[in-house]
Scaffold this motif. Structure first.
Motif, PDB file in Angstrom:
ATOM      1  N   UNK A   1       6.086  -1.356   0.521  1.00 12.65           N
ATOM      2  CA  UNK A   1       5.482  -2.052  -0.777  1.00 12.65           C
ATOM      3  C   UNK A   1       3.789  -2.265  -0.480  1.00 12.65           C
ATOM      4  N   UNK A   2       3.561  -0.846  -0.784  1.00 19.01           N
ATOM      5  CA  UNK A   2       2.061  -0.525  -0.864  1.00 19.01           C
ATOM      6  C   UNK A   2       1.932   0.714  -1.461  1.00 19.01           C
TER       7      UNK A   2
ATOM      8  N   UNK B   1       2.799  -7.892   8.467  1.00 18.49           N
ATOM      9  CA  UNK B   1       3.595  -6.754   7.964  1.00 18.49           C
ATOM     10  C   UNK B   1       3.592  -6.502   6.567  1.00 18.49           C
ATOM     11  N   UNK B   2       3.595  -5.071   6.221  1.00 17.21           N
ATOM     12  CA  UNK B   2       3.868  -4.838   4.914  1.00 17.21           C
ATOM     13  C   UNK B   2       5.303  -4.524   4.915  1.00 17.21           C
TER      14      UNK B   2
ATOM     15  N   UNK C   1      -1.479  -3.632  -1.545  1.00 20.77           N
ATOM     16  CA  UNK C   1      -0.088  -3.883  -0.729  1.00 20.77           C
ATOM     17  C   UNK C   1       0.142  -5.499  -0.563  1.00 20.77           C
ATOM     18  N   UNK C   2       1.574  -5.681  -0.578  1.00 15.83           N
ATOM     19  CA  UNK C   2       2.229  -6.975  -0.229  1.00 15.83           C
ATOM     20  C   UNK C   2       2.229  -6.799   1.258  1.00 15.83           C
ATOM     21  N   UNK C   3       1.771  -7.993   1.735  1.00 11.56           N
ATOM     22  CA  UNK C   3       1.521  -8.322   3.204  1.00 11.56           C
ATOM     23  C   UNK C   3       2.258  -9.585   3.395  1.00 11.56           C
TER      24      UNK C   3
ATOM     25  N   UNK D   1       4.752  -4.004 -10.691  1.00 10.15           N
ATOM     26  CA  UNK D   1       3.391  -3.603 -10.014  1.00 10.15           C
ATOM     27  C   UNK D   1       3.346  -4.483  -8.732  1.00 10.15           C
ATOM     28  N   UNK D   2       2.694  -3.773  -7.702  1.00 10.79           N
ATOM     29  CA  UNK D   2       2.207  -4.568  -6.640  1.00 10.79           C
ATOM     30  C   UNK D   2       1.577  -5.926  -6.869  1.00 10.79           C
TER      31      UNK D   2
END
Length: 341
Positions: free
Chosen positions: A119-120, A58-59, A7-9, A311-312
């Protein structure tokens, strides 16, 4: 399937990381969605910079689509459904909600801001926020959220078929607004932009005329000729100039997000005498089903709106690409090199 996912966090203002986090578990009335396409927009940068309210960590990600892979007992019949997500979560009880404005809910939340978004590899969403997409491919289905924002604006404008429209700004939302206008039988659409390459793309998506802007838009578009003018730049000076383009009885939609505190100089007599309208439109308002119908019916090459997919694990490159002159929509594909084993 492992119990963690990529995930992007957003960990704090102006700080983010791509990391492994636990796969969430759906609660009562919720779905677990395997995210297969998630669009990026400038709001995602605003959230990171603190210009748009959100909680951290937060994602992010409010434009996404995928497949339901888990649900609580009462909703297990939906497993396997392909869905696009409405990111807004309204209370349904405040005055704005009961008046038909859930997008203005005084206690509203959104996936990607107050709740984790797309975003995950997986995301949990309320069942009523997931809308079936039929046979749409996932990248196109993830366009449903920005298309629903266009639907909200155009529904509020109460358009008549056959009017003459101008869109200032041939970026992602300009393209989407132009395509959405066909749902109201509006086919005469002029585009104005500073970047010629964007105008070439606009012609692919139905622009009947284009104009390269070097100074003011008033120098290249005729005054008092357009029944509908939409600003998709978010620049106050452009919105100011757009007023002079309106024909008698015309409507201006300042769709682009101008900075808070911006001001316009308007002649109230002109608005009165020429019966002009200025229509505000915030986000989307229950418009995902109509957006999906527009996407399903459109004859335009919608997949070409998605110019880059990341890609993430390429989160930094994806965020840096937002707003590029050679891009329209940028998306994450969480299934690329990031699916849990």
């Amino acid at each position: 399937m492992t119990d963690t996912m990529n995930a992007v966090v957003y960990t704090a203002l102006n700080t983010f990381e791509v990391t492994r986090v636990p796969i969430p578990t759906p609660g009562p009335g919720e779905f677990l969605v395997r995210v297969e396409a998630a669009g990026l927009c400038h709001t995602d940068l605003d959230i990171l910079a603190g210009a748009y309210a959100a909680d951290f960590p937060r994602i992010p990600g409010h434009e996404f689509a995928g497949t339901i892979v888990d649900a609580d007992h009462d909703y297990r019949g939906h497993i396997g459904a392909r869905v696009a997500i409405d990111p807004l979560i309204a209370c349904h009880h405040c005055r704005n909600c009961t008046r038909g404005y859930p997008n203005l809910c005084t206690r509203g939340e959104a996936y990607g801001a107050e709740r984790d978004g797309g975003f995950s590899e997986y995301a949990v969403v309320n069942a009523q926020n997931a809308h079936r997409i039929g046979s749409l491919c996932m990248p196109v289905a993830a366009l449903a959220e920005p298309f629903a924002c266009a639907v909200n604006a155009l529904e509020r404008a109460r358009l008549a078929p056959g009017l003459r429209a101008a869109i200032i700004g041939a970026g992602p939302m300009g393209m989407i607004l132009s395509i959405a206008l066909r749902g109201w039988d509006v086919h005469d659409v002029t585009f104005a932009d500073r970047i010629p390459e964007r105008l070439e793309r606009a012609r692919t998506f139905g622009a009947t005329a284009t104009a390269v802007v070097e100074g003011s838009v008033t120098e290249v578009l005729p005054a008092r000729e357009f029944d509908l003018v939409i600003d998709a730049t978010g620049r106050p000076a452009v919105v100011q100039d757009a007023v002079s383009l309106l024909a008698d009885g015309g409507t201006l939609i300042p769709f682009g997000v101008c900075p808070p505190g911006s001001q316009l100089t308007l002649d109230p007599f002109e608005i009165y005498r020429r019966q002009l309208r200025i229509i505000g439109s915030f986000s989307l308002s229950r418009g995902i089903p109509e957006a999906v119908r527009i996407l399903q019916r459109s004859g335009f090459p919608l997949a070409e709106l998605i110019t880059t997919r990341f890609a993430l694990t390429d989160g930094a490159a994806a965020l840096a690409a937002i707003g590029g002159a050679d891009t329209v929509k940028i998306q994450f594909d969480p299934t690329i090199d990031s699916a849990p084993q």
